[in-house]
Write a protein that holds these residues in place. Structure first.
Motif, short mmCIF file in Angstrom:
data_model
loop_
_atom_site.label_atom_id
_atom_site.label_comp_id
_atom_site.label_asym_id
_atom_site.label_seq_id
_atom_site.Cartn_x
_atom_site.Cartn_y
_atom_site.Cartn_z
N ARG A 15 19.88 -26.37 30.10
CA ARG A 15 18.50 -25.91 30.16
C ARG A 15 18.41 -24.81 31.20
O ARG A 15 19.03 -24.88 32.25
CB ARG A 15 17.56 -27.05 30.57
CG ARG A 15 17.45 -28.11 29.51
CD ARG A 15 16.55 -29.20 30.00
NE ARG A 15 16.59 -30.29 29.05
CZ ARG A 15 15.55 -30.98 28.67
NH1 ARG A 15 14.37 -30.72 29.18
NH2 ARG A 15 15.68 -31.95 27.80
N ALA A 16 17.65 -23.79 30.89
CA ALA A 16 17.50 -22.67 31.82
C ALA A 16 16.12 -22.06 31.65
O ALA A 16 15.55 -22.09 30.56
CB ALA A 16 18.57 -21.62 31.55
N VAL A 21 17.70 -16.79 31.86
CA VAL A 21 18.28 -16.29 30.61
C VAL A 21 18.21 -14.77 30.56
O VAL A 21 19.18 -14.11 30.17
CB VAL A 21 17.58 -16.93 29.38
CG1 VAL A 21 18.03 -16.27 28.10
CG2 VAL A 21 17.86 -18.43 29.34
N ASN A 22 17.08 -14.21 30.98
CA ASN A 22 16.94 -12.75 30.99
C ASN A 22 17.95 -12.09 31.93
O ASN A 22 18.59 -11.10 31.59
CB ASN A 22 15.53 -12.34 31.36
CG ASN A 22 14.52 -12.65 30.27
OD1 ASN A 22 14.87 -12.78 29.10
ND2 ASN A 22 13.27 -12.80 30.65
N LYS A 23 18.11 -12.68 33.12
CA LYS A 23 19.09 -12.14 34.08
C LYS A 23 20.51 -12.30 33.54
O LYS A 23 21.34 -11.40 33.68
CB LYS A 23 18.96 -12.85 35.43
CG LYS A 23 17.75 -12.45 36.22
CD LYS A 23 17.72 -13.18 37.55
CE LYS A 23 16.53 -12.78 38.39
NZ LYS A 23 16.52 -13.47 39.69
N PHE A 24 20.78 -13.46 32.95
CA PHE A 24 22.12 -13.71 32.41
C PHE A 24 22.44 -12.76 31.27
O PHE A 24 23.54 -12.20 31.19
CB PHE A 24 22.25 -15.17 31.96
CG PHE A 24 23.63 -15.52 31.53
CD1 PHE A 24 24.64 -15.67 32.45
CD2 PHE A 24 23.93 -15.70 30.19
CE1 PHE A 24 25.93 -15.98 32.05
CE2 PHE A 24 25.21 -16.01 29.78
CZ PHE A 24 26.21 -16.16 30.72
N ASP A 29 25.22 -7.94 29.18
CA ASP A 29 25.14 -6.55 28.70
C ASP A 29 25.92 -5.61 29.61
O ASP A 29 26.67 -4.76 29.15
CB ASP A 29 23.69 -6.08 28.61
CG ASP A 29 22.92 -6.71 27.47
OD1 ASP A 29 23.56 -7.26 26.54
OD2 ASP A 29 21.67 -6.67 27.51
N ARG A 30 25.76 -5.78 30.92
CA ARG A 30 26.46 -4.93 31.88
C ARG A 30 27.97 -5.11 31.79
O ARG A 30 28.73 -4.16 31.94
CB ARG A 30 25.99 -5.23 33.30
CG ARG A 30 24.58 -4.74 33.59
CD ARG A 30 24.15 -5.05 34.99
NE ARG A 30 24.99 -4.33 35.94
CZ ARG A 30 25.04 -4.62 37.23
NH1 ARG A 30 24.32 -5.60 37.73
NH2 ARG A 30 25.82 -3.93 38.04
N ARG A 35 27.53 -13.99 25.60
CA ARG A 35 27.24 -15.13 26.47
C ARG A 35 28.41 -16.11 26.56
O ARG A 35 28.76 -16.55 27.66
CB ARG A 35 26.02 -15.91 25.94
CG ARG A 35 24.71 -15.22 26.15
CD ARG A 35 23.63 -16.07 25.53
NE ARG A 35 22.29 -15.54 25.75
CZ ARG A 35 21.20 -16.08 25.26
NH1 ARG A 35 21.29 -17.15 24.49
NH2 ARG A 35 20.03 -15.55 25.51
N SER A 36 28.99 -16.46 25.42
CA SER A 36 30.07 -17.45 25.42
C SER A 36 31.26 -16.98 26.24
O SER A 36 31.84 -17.75 27.01
CB SER A 36 30.54 -17.73 23.98
OG SER A 36 29.52 -18.39 23.27
N GLU A 37 31.62 -15.72 26.10
CA GLU A 37 32.76 -15.19 26.85
C GLU A 37 32.50 -15.19 28.35
O GLU A 37 33.37 -15.55 29.15
CB GLU A 37 33.10 -13.78 26.37
CG GLU A 37 33.63 -13.75 24.94
CD GLU A 37 33.65 -12.37 24.33
OE1 GLU A 37 34.63 -12.09 23.62
OE2 GLU A 37 32.72 -11.58 24.57
#
Length: 65
Positions: A15-16, A21-24, A29-30, A35-37
């Motif tokens: 849960r987040a 989630v937006n920061k992650f 992206d950067r 996400r999984s990697e």
């Protein structure tokens, strides 16, 4: 002999907050990875640096309180 469930990829969920989630997603992206990697990389690095190192393990437990 291992069961077939142990031989396939497993899902892991947490849960987040929307902010996290937006920061992650921005981090992903950067970095240019999905996400999984990124999660696999982070967990593997944390595991390798803390699991068998009592000082790092103790510090992580203290920081999580």
């Amino acid at each position: 002999m291992t069961s077939s469930i142990n031989q396939r990829n497993q899902m892991l969920g947490v849960r987040a907050t929307k902010e996290f989630v937006n920061k992650f997603d921005g981090l992903c992206d950067r970095l240019g990875y999905n996400r999984s990697e990124v999660i696999r990389y982070c967990l593997k690095k944390f595991f390798n640096e803390h699991f068998n190192n009592s000082e790092n393990f103790t510090r992580a437990r203290r920081e999580m309180c």
